[in-house]
Design an enzyme around this catalytic site. Structure first.
Site: not given
Ligand code: ADP
Length: 168
Positions: A9-10, A33
């Site tokens: 998780d970022i 987001d």
């Molecule tokens: P986009 O609209 O740019 O595709 P998303 O949020 O739907 O954005 O997905 C972008 C990436 O972020 C995906 O690979 C997803 O698995 C990842 N992601 C979702 N939640 C988290 C998180 N808490 N931390 C890091 N990466 C995440």
């Protein structure tokens, strides 16, 4: 610049600033987001509103920054990835611009360490292999004055193993 890979998780990575995969209206949403706005609290959305009123949001491929609210970072850099429409609509250049413009902004903010999510590989549908290649190419070819460490944070197993193969 040292490049690292983490699975998770970022909102829980030890860096100075994190990058958000936002939408062009800076409205928040699902995926990474949503996780960033939940962890950071309402201050981030308030700052997004101000940016929206000043410049109408953030165009695809560009980057803006806010504080990180309740998260222990100096900044959140919000960049807007391209929606995948088959690849002939400028998607590769726009995805590369997301990484490069986020790095440029981090440099201007004198950031030493920065974490990226896998931009556009969720609901925006960018093929994960192509996105990973572009991310690593864009970051690897960028010459920074302040950034010492870039962390790719992969939330899903597929992205994590793609990055592992490409980085090793
Ligand atoms: P986009 O609209 O740019 O595709 P998303 O949020 O739907 O954005 O997905 C972008 C990436 O972020 C995906 O690979 C997803 O698995 C990842 N992601 C979702 N939640 C988290 C998180 N808490 N931390 C890091 N990466 C995440």
């Amino acid at each position: 610049m040292d490049i690292q890979l983490l699975r998770g998780d970022i909102t829980r990575v030890e860096v100075e600033a994190i990058v958000n995969a936002a939408n062009s209206g800076l409205f928040g949403g699902g995926g990474v987001d949503g996780a960033i706005h939940r962890a950071g609290g309402s201050a981030i959305m308030e700052e997004c509103k101000i940016i929206r009123s000043k410049q109408g949001g953030c165009p695809t491929g560009q980057a803006v920054f806010t504080s990180a609210g309740n998260m222990p970072y100096r900044y959140v850099i919000h960049t807007v990835g391209p929606v995948w429409r088959g690849g002939a609509d400028g998607e590769p250049e726009l995805l590369k611009a997301c990484y490069t413009n986020s790095l440029k902004l981090a440099d201007e903010l004198n950031i030493i360490s920065l974490a990226f999510p896998n931009i556009s590989t969720g609901v925006y549908g960018y093929p994960k292999q192509l996105a990973a290649e572009m991310a690593i190419d864009a970051v690897g070819s960028y010459r920074s004055k302040s950034i010492r460490q870039v962390v790719f944070v992969c939330f899903d197993e597929e992205n994590y193993s793609l990055y592992q193969q490409l980085i090793s």
